[in-house]
Design an enzyme around this catalytic site. Sequence first.
Site, mmCIF file in Angstrom:
data_model
loop_
_atom_site.group_PDB
_atom_site.id
_atom_site.type_symbol
_atom_site.label_atom_id
_atom_site.label_comp_id
_atom_site.label_asym_id
_atom_site.label_seq_id
_atom_site.Cartn_x
_atom_site.Cartn_y
_atom_site.Cartn_z
ATOM 1 N N ASP A 41 11.751 7.944 -12.926
ATOM 2 C CA ASP A 41 10.356 7.570 -13.186
ATOM 3 C C ASP A 41 10.329 6.553 -14.320
ATOM 4 O O ASP A 41 11.215 6.508 -15.166
ATOM 5 C CB ASP A 41 9.498 8.794 -13.555
ATOM 6 C CG ASP A 41 8.040 8.606 -13.146
ATOM 7 O OD1 ASP A 41 7.588 9.267 -12.194
ATOM 8 O OD2 ASP A 41 7.349 7.752 -13.775
ATOM 9 N N ASP A 62 12.436 1.320 -13.948
ATOM 10 C CA ASP A 62 11.331 0.644 -13.270
ATOM 11 C C ASP A 62 11.880 0.224 -11.906
ATOM 12 O O ASP A 62 12.820 -0.576 -11.834
ATOM 13 C CB ASP A 62 10.915 -0.577 -14.097
ATOM 14 C CG ASP A 62 9.758 -1.334 -13.468
ATOM 15 O OD1 ASP A 62 9.507 -1.165 -12.254
ATOM 16 O OD2 ASP A 62 9.113 -2.112 -14.193
ATOM 17 N N VAL A 63 11.288 0.752 -10.858
ATOM 18 C CA VAL A 63 11.849 0.516 -9.516
ATOM 19 C C VAL A 63 11.622 -0.912 -9.009
ATOM 20 O O VAL A 63 12.068 -1.262 -7.925
ATOM 21 C CB VAL A 63 11.325 1.538 -8.475
ATOM 22 C CG1 VAL A 63 11.922 2.904 -8.721
ATOM 23 C CG2 VAL A 63 9.806 1.573 -8.446
ATOM 24 N N ASN A 89 9.568 6.695 -3.330
ATOM 25 C CA ASN A 89 8.204 7.214 -3.325
ATOM 26 C C ASN A 89 7.306 6.637 -4.419
ATOM 27 O O ASN A 89 6.087 6.688 -4.296
ATOM 28 C CB ASN A 89 8.323 8.750 -3.444
ATOM 29 C CG ASN A 89 7.052 9.410 -3.840
ATOM 30 O OD1 ASN A 89 6.154 9.565 -3.017
ATOM 31 N ND2 ASN A 89 6.933 9.797 -5.109
ATOM 32 N N TYR A 157 -3.146 -2.746 -1.004
ATOM 33 C CA TYR A 157 -2.459 -1.461 -0.858
ATOM 34 C C TYR A 157 -2.040 -1.237 0.596
ATOM 35 O O TYR A 157 -0.886 -0.904 0.882
ATOM 36 C CB TYR A 157 -3.382 -0.338 -1.333
ATOM 37 C CG TYR A 157 -2.748 1.036 -1.348
ATOM 38 C CD1 TYR A 157 -1.948 1.437 -2.411
ATOM 39 C CD2 TYR A 157 -2.957 1.931 -0.309
ATOM 40 C CE1 TYR A 157 -1.370 2.703 -2.428
ATOM 41 C CE2 TYR A 157 -2.390 3.204 -0.319
ATOM 42 C CZ TYR A 157 -1.597 3.573 -1.388
ATOM 43 O OH TYR A 157 -1.026 4.827 -1.394
ATOM 44 N N LYS A 161 1.807 -0.920 2.244
ATOM 45 C CA LYS A 161 2.276 0.262 2.971
ATOM 46 C C LYS A 161 2.670 -0.085 4.409
ATOM 47 O O LYS A 161 3.594 0.504 4.979
ATOM 48 C CB LYS A 161 1.206 1.357 2.941
ATOM 49 C CG LYS A 161 0.939 1.892 1.534
ATOM 50 C CD LYS A 161 2.204 2.441 0.888
ATOM 51 C CE LYS A 161 1.948 3.143 -0.425
ATOM 52 N NZ LYS A 161 3.191 3.693 -1.007
ATOM 53 N N THR A 192 -3.448 14.310 -5.905
ATOM 54 C CA THR A 192 -2.509 13.976 -6.985
ATOM 55 C C THR A 192 -3.252 13.128 -8.024
ATOM 56 O O THR A 192 -4.358 12.651 -7.753
ATOM 57 C CB THR A 192 -1.331 13.116 -6.462
ATOM 58 O OG1 THR A 192 -1.843 11.828 -6.104
ATOM 59 C CG2 THR A 192 -0.630 13.744 -5.280
HETATM 60 P P1 NAI Z 1 1.254 9.649 -8.757
HETATM 61 O O1 NAI Z 1 0.529 8.568 -9.483
HETATM 62 O O2 NAI Z 1 0.878 11.062 -8.974
HETATM 63 O O3 NAI Z 1 2.831 9.498 -9.013
HETATM 64 C C1 NAI Z 1 3.474 8.258 -8.940
HETATM 65 C C2 NAI Z 1 4.648 8.248 -9.906
HETATM 66 O O4 NAI Z 1 5.323 6.990 -9.753
HETATM 67 C C3 NAI Z 1 4.230 8.355 -11.375
HETATM 68 O O5 NAI Z 1 4.988 9.364 -12.018
HETATM 69 C C4 NAI Z 1 4.533 6.979 -11.935
HETATM 70 O O6 NAI Z 1 4.909 6.992 -13.309
HETATM 71 C C5 NAI Z 1 5.665 6.514 -11.040
HETATM 72 N N1 NAI Z 1 5.793 5.057 -11.023
HETATM 73 C C6 NAI Z 1 4.799 4.143 -10.868
HETATM 74 N N2 NAI Z 1 5.295 2.901 -10.940
HETATM 75 C C7 NAI Z 1 6.631 3.018 -11.147
HETATM 76 C C8 NAI Z 1 7.680 2.083 -11.321
HETATM 77 N N3 NAI Z 1 7.453 0.757 -11.307
HETATM 78 N N4 NAI Z 1 8.940 2.548 -11.499
HETATM 79 C C9 NAI Z 1 9.184 3.887 -11.514
HETATM 80 N N5 NAI Z 1 8.221 4.817 -11.370
HETATM 81 C C10 NAI Z 1 6.954 4.398 -11.182
HETATM 82 O O7 NAI Z 1 1.117 9.246 -7.211
HETATM 83 P P2 NAI Z 1 1.272 10.087 -5.840
HETATM 84 O O8 NAI Z 1 -0.083 10.317 -5.317
HETATM 85 O O9 NAI Z 1 2.207 11.205 -5.997
HETATM 86 O O10 NAI Z 1 1.899 8.945 -4.928
HETATM 87 C C11 NAI Z 1 3.269 8.878 -4.588
HETATM 88 C C12 NAI Z 1 3.409 7.909 -3.436
HETATM 89 O O11 NAI Z 1 2.631 8.380 -2.333
HETATM 90 C C13 NAI Z 1 2.904 6.491 -3.728
HETATM 91 O O12 NAI Z 1 3.776 5.565 -3.112
HETATM 92 C C14 NAI Z 1 1.540 6.467 -3.072
HETATM 93 O O13 NAI Z 1 1.149 5.171 -2.723
HETATM 94 C C15 NAI Z 1 1.799 7.337 -1.859
HETATM 95 N N6 NAI Z 1 0.642 7.935 -1.221
HETATM 96 C C16 NAI Z 1 -0.231 8.708 -1.951
HETATM 97 C C17 NAI Z 1 -1.321 9.257 -1.336
HETATM 98 C C18 NAI Z 1 -2.306 10.074 -2.088
HETATM 99 O O14 NAI Z 1 -3.413 10.311 -1.560
HETATM 100 N N7 NAI Z 1 -2.021 10.555 -3.275
HETATM 101 C C19 NAI Z 1 -1.585 9.047 0.110
HETATM 102 C C20 NAI Z 1 -0.586 8.258 0.792
HETATM 103 C C21 NAI Z 1 0.473 7.722 0.128
#
Ligand code: NAI
Length: 253
Positions: A41, A62-63, A89, A157, A161, A192
């Site tokens: 992360d 940073d990914v 993810n 977005y 995706k 989330t």
């Molecule tokens: P979240 O915001 O709870 O977690 C995302 C994590 O990624 C955070 O811990 C953040 O610090 C980390 N992150 C962000 N940019 C980063 C980077 N450049 N390098 C390393 N780490 C980084 O989000 P959530 O909801 O768990 O989302 C996870 C994935 O699921 C994302 O790709 C999101 O687009 C996707 N998604 C989420 C949905 C939702 O409704 N929550 C629905 C469909 C897809």
Amino acid sequence: MSSMTKRLDGRVAVITGAGSGIGLATAKRFAAEGAKVVCVDLDEESGRKAAAEVGGLFIQADVTDEDAVRAMYQTAVDTYGSLDITFNNAGISPPDDDSILVTGLDAWKRVQEVNLTSVYLCCKYAIPHMQRQGKGSIINTASFVAVMGAATSQISYSASKGGVLAMSRELGVQFAREGIRVNALCPGPVNTPLLQELFAKDPERAARRLVHIPLGRFAEPEEIAAAVAFLASDDSSFMTANTFLVDGGISGA
Ligand code: NAI
């Protein structure tokens, strides 16, 4: 969880965005199924906490940074001896108003970089390790908006995706004969911090979304983690290049 269900015993899994939401729930699920989990992360505090909770390794990265992505897989292999699973993810939510008439080029580029280029980099640097082993499972987080228009306008977005989905299909086909499976996970709306942040800015958005979900609620992160564990495990051994929707029925309605 009983040993009967430990489908990932001894497997080494890298999870990006492991500090929060879907990534965090998946880190816990993978660990419960016996995997050695590498939690990646950008956010040090939450990432470190997640790794401690699952008895895994934390890598702050940073990914979107090519050197950091290359190094994180090397560290995973150096530490645990293999790379069996990567759950790519990490992602960010759309800009506040992500309509094509509003979204600026900088915001567009940033979303593509974090949500799409990161997946390209993760696959690029994970696959050589998996090729050496002759096996591996890659799960890339896309979204239901990759396969259908959303009720809310989110152009940067959705495009990011859609890119993840197309890339996962390509890679799944290309590397199938080498024992490497690549699937796109397409969650519906999940409860989330990412979603809560969107709804905090626009409370009516939640109601607009709910109308379109046949199951009548948002997913909990653990429900998505269960699907990821399936895709990571041999239970999905005949699945690759797949669009795996876990969306409460949105895409079927
Ligand atoms: P979240 O915001 O709870 O977690 C995302 C994590 O990624 C955070 O811990 C953040 O610090 C980390 N992150 C962000 N940019 C980063 C980077 N450049 N390098 C390393 N780490 C980084 O989000 P959530 O909801 O768990 O989302 C996870 C994935 O699921 C994302 O790709 C999101 O687009 C996707 N998604 C989420 C949905 C939702 O409704 N929550 C629905 C469909 C897809």
